[in-house]
Design a protein around this motif. Structure first.
Motif, short mmCIF file in Angstrom:
data_model
loop_
_atom_site.label_atom_id
_atom_site.label_comp_id
_atom_site.label_asym_id
_atom_site.label_seq_id
_atom_site.Cartn_x
_atom_site.Cartn_y
_atom_site.Cartn_z
N TYR A 240 32.27 31.03 -29.55
CA TYR A 240 31.24 30.28 -30.28
C TYR A 240 30.81 29.04 -29.50
CZ TYR A 240 31.84 33.10 -34.46
OH TYR A 240 31.86 34.14 -35.36
N CYS A 241 29.50 28.87 -29.35
CA CYS A 241 28.93 27.66 -28.73
C CYS A 241 27.95 27.06 -29.75
CB CYS A 241 28.14 27.99 -27.48
SG CYS A 241 29.05 28.93 -26.24
N LEU A 242 27.74 25.75 -29.67
CA LEU A 242 26.83 25.12 -30.63
C LEU A 242 25.36 25.36 -30.30
CD1 LEU A 242 28.51 21.74 -31.53
CD2 LEU A 242 27.95 23.60 -33.08
N SER A 243 25.02 25.41 -28.98
CA SER A 243 23.59 25.54 -28.66
C SER A 243 23.25 26.93 -28.13
CB SER A 243 23.18 24.48 -27.64
OG SER A 243 23.60 24.87 -26.34
N ARG A 244 22.01 27.34 -28.41
CA ARG A 244 21.54 28.65 -27.94
C ARG A 244 21.52 28.68 -26.41
NH1 ARG A 244 16.30 29.23 -31.97
NH2 ARG A 244 17.48 29.18 -33.92
N LYS A 245 21.15 27.54 -25.82
CA LYS A 245 21.07 27.45 -24.36
C LYS A 245 22.44 27.75 -23.75
CE LYS A 245 19.55 24.12 -20.86
NZ LYS A 245 20.56 23.12 -20.57
N LYS A 246 23.48 27.14 -24.33
CA LYS A 246 24.84 27.34 -23.80
C LYS A 246 25.28 28.79 -23.98
CE LYS A 246 27.29 25.14 -21.85
NZ LYS A 246 27.44 25.27 -20.37
N VAL A 247 24.88 29.40 -25.10
CA VAL A 247 25.20 30.82 -25.35
C VAL A 247 24.67 31.67 -24.20
CG1 VAL A 247 24.56 32.81 -26.80
CG2 VAL A 247 25.39 30.70 -27.87
N GLU A 248 23.39 31.48 -23.86
CA GLU A 248 22.76 32.26 -22.79
C GLU A 248 23.47 32.01 -21.45
OE1 GLU A 248 20.24 34.38 -23.09
OE2 GLU A 248 19.33 33.92 -25.03
N GLU A 249 23.70 30.72 -21.15
CA GLU A 249 24.32 30.36 -19.86
C GLU A 249 25.71 30.99 -19.72
OE1 GLU A 249 24.60 26.11 -19.57
OE2 GLU A 249 22.42 25.86 -19.40
N LEU A 250 26.52 30.82 -20.76
CA LEU A 250 27.91 31.29 -20.68
C LEU A 250 27.97 32.82 -20.57
CD1 LEU A 250 30.86 30.36 -20.56
CD2 LEU A 250 30.93 30.52 -23.05
N ALA A 251 27.11 33.51 -21.33
CA ALA A 251 27.09 34.98 -21.26
C ALA A 251 26.78 35.42 -19.83
CB ALA A 251 26.06 35.54 -22.23
N GLU A 252 25.85 34.71 -19.18
CA GLU A 252 25.50 35.02 -17.77
C GLU A 252 26.69 34.79 -16.84
OE1 GLU A 252 23.20 36.58 -15.93
OE2 GLU A 252 22.52 37.09 -17.95
N ILE A 253 27.34 33.64 -17.01
CA ILE A 253 28.49 33.30 -16.15
C ILE A 253 29.59 34.36 -16.28
CG2 ILE A 253 30.42 31.63 -15.90
CD1 ILE A 253 28.33 29.42 -16.67
N LEU A 254 29.83 34.82 -17.52
CA LEU A 254 30.87 35.84 -17.73
C LEU A 254 30.48 37.14 -17.04
CD1 LEU A 254 31.88 35.27 -21.49
CD2 LEU A 254 32.96 34.35 -19.45
N LYS A 255 29.20 37.53 -17.18
CA LYS A 255 28.73 38.77 -16.54
C LYS A 255 28.92 38.72 -15.03
CE LYS A 255 25.11 39.93 -19.81
NZ LYS A 255 23.67 39.79 -20.00
N VAL A 256 28.56 37.58 -14.43
CA VAL A 256 28.70 37.40 -12.99
C VAL A 256 30.16 37.57 -12.58
CG1 VAL A 256 28.51 35.67 -11.14
CG2 VAL A 256 26.64 35.95 -12.77
N ASN A 257 31.07 37.22 -13.49
CA ASN A 257 32.50 37.34 -13.22
C ASN A 257 33.09 38.68 -13.71
OD1 ASN A 257 33.78 34.70 -12.02
ND2 ASN A 257 32.10 34.08 -13.38
N ASN A 258 32.21 39.67 -13.79
CA ASN A 258 32.63 41.04 -14.17
C ASN A 258 33.29 41.15 -15.54
OD1 ASN A 258 31.68 42.09 -11.72
ND2 ASN A 258 33.57 41.44 -10.70
N ILE A 259 32.83 40.32 -16.48
CA ILE A 259 33.30 40.44 -17.86
C ILE A 259 32.13 41.01 -18.66
CG2 ILE A 259 33.99 39.13 -19.92
CD1 ILE A 259 35.36 37.15 -17.88
N LYS A 260 32.42 42.06 -19.43
CA LYS A 260 31.35 42.68 -20.22
C LYS A 260 31.05 41.80 -21.42
CE LYS A 260 32.86 47.41 -19.31
NZ LYS A 260 33.56 48.44 -20.08
N ALA A 261 29.95 41.04 -21.33
CA ALA A 261 29.62 40.08 -22.39
C ALA A 261 28.13 40.11 -22.69
CB ALA A 261 30.02 38.68 -21.95
N LEU A 262 27.78 39.78 -23.94
CA LEU A 262 26.38 39.69 -24.35
C LEU A 262 26.18 38.45 -25.22
CD1 LEU A 262 25.51 43.39 -25.34
CD2 LEU A 262 24.49 42.10 -23.47
#
Length: 411
Positions: A240-262
């Motif tokens: 859980y993140c408070l801002s929509r922007k952080k949600v998008e950013e973190l999901a991207e960072i996880l994907k780049v690190n080979n974690i299946k995230a949306l």
């Protein structure tokens, strides 16, 4: 005793379960006896059944007032799965066109529909009030009832209009249900719904299988989260993140690190949001990164961790969100990252809101901070907040109990 046997038979017939959980049977009996009924039952306790089963056994249609369209849809689909007749449950909200609304009304008039889910905004529409006055109603269920209280973590002013509207349509028993309510919020709910004499059923807030931990939030928070997920491969989790922007950013960072995230937040278009939610439920991805818009009515029993990237605005919100872990009774790790600076940021966001709202918001933040900074058992703190005593010296399942030195080192 005969009555109990009938209820368990009805449970088996309609839902396929052999036995009731916790207070379910007593709650259903209370409603069938025509009593106003207040239900405080933490996430995963089986609240929905408390109004679904009686609706099938009573004359007329039960009106379920629920705040979220996605939640209504899930509930209606679930009811239709249990029943041979799709007309047994309907919802009435802004997503329906005129033809669909006419179909719903005709099913209610013919007596086929036992459960009607409505958003509070739809309930206040004059044409819906006039229509409901003409049909037999079995009872009203107010779901997510904490939305009625300014002290609740999800206050919605339109919930305050429910009681006057019920009085206008027709007086029938009311069942109010919530998964989180402090004593103050409970009092507020009962007062606002005019049900001070209700039969009250409270279940314990203690989720023994959940592990609670608060970690300092540093510049390496993203790395810490990646490390944690990599150490729990293949496990389902929500961040859980408070801002929509952080949600998008973190999901991207996880994907780049080979974690299946949306990602998942209210700013995305409905189709993408549903697709991402389904991918998580169907285990096509392991992690969903979300704002608190995600999770109401999500029934995924094997969520193994819930991470709070930002500390929540209230302990009620925190309890509700962590409660989505380990609903099957298996392990659930609840990790929150905390830095006081985040709370100051939230306080800034409140400027410009009505003064009373700012005062309440500040008070809730102070309570959250004292939980995060405390060195006493996390479980004891949480349960105390909900008016429940916890007398164990060591819960054995939180960071403070497992590592009493941790607090000293952190200073």
């Amino acid at each position: 005793m005969a009555k109990n046997i009938v209820l368990t038979e009805e449970l088996k017939k309609h839902f396929g379960f052999d036995t009731f959980k916790g207070n379910q049977e007593a709650i259903i009996s209370s409603l069938l006896a025509g009593n106003d009924t207040f239900v405080l039952m933490p996430t995963g306790g089986g609240k929905s059944l408390c109004y679904q089963l009686p609706s099938l056994l009573m004359e007329g249609t039960a009106i379920v007032i629920s705040p979220l369209i996605a939640l209504m849809k899930n509930q209606v689909d679930a009811m239709r799965n249990f029943s041979e007749d799709d007309n047994v449950a309907h919802f009435l909200n802004s997503s329906l066109n005129k033809t669909a609304i006419d179909q719903v009304k005709s099913d209610i008039i013919s007596g086929k529909t036992k459960l009607l889910y409505v958003a509070p905004e739809s309930l206040t529409k004059e044409e819906n009030i006039e229509f409901l006055k003409t049909v037999p109603i079995s009872f009203y269920a107010v779901d997510e009832a904490h939305c009625i209280s300014e002290w609740g973590h999800d206050f919605r002013p339109e919930y305050r209009r429910i009681r006057p509207i019920i009085n206008e349509i027709s007086r029938r028993p009311v069942i109010a249900l919530t998964a989180t309510a402090t004593p103050k919020v409970q009092h507020d709910i009962q007062k606002n719904l005019g049900m001070q004499d209700a039969a009250v059923f409270k279940s314990s807030f203690n989720r023994t299988n959940l592990y609670y931990e608060v970690r300092p939030k540093t510049a390496n928070v993203d790395r810490d989260i990646i490390k944690f997920i990599k150490a729990n491969p293949g496990k389902s989790g929500i961040i859980y993140c408070l801002s929509r922007k952080k949600v998008e950013e973190l999901a991207e960072i996880l994907k780049v690190n080979n974690i299946k995230a949306l990602p998942y937040h209210a700013g995305m278009d409905g189709a993408t949001r549903s697709a991402n939610q389904d991918a998580f439920l169907l285990e096509e991805v392991d992690v969903i990164v979300a704002t608190i818009a995600f999770g109401m009515g999500i029934d995924k029993p094997d969520v193994r961790f819930v991470i709070h990237y930002d500390i929540p605005k209230s302990l009620e919100g925190y309890y509700q969100e962590t409660g989505r872990a380990g609903r099957d009774g298996g392990e659930g790790q609840c990790i929150a990252f905390y830095i006081n600076k985040d709370l100051l940021k939230m306080e800034k966001f409140m400027q410009g809101k009505p003064l009373a709202e700012q005062e309440i918001g500040k008070q809730l933040l102070i309570e959250t901070a004292s939980y995060a900074e405390s060195s006493i058992c996390r479980r004891k703190s949480l349960l105390h907040y909900f008016g429940e005593e916890y007398n164990e010296d060591n819960c054995g399942n939180c960071d403070n109990c497992l590592n009493p030195k941790k607090q000293v080192e952190a200073k």
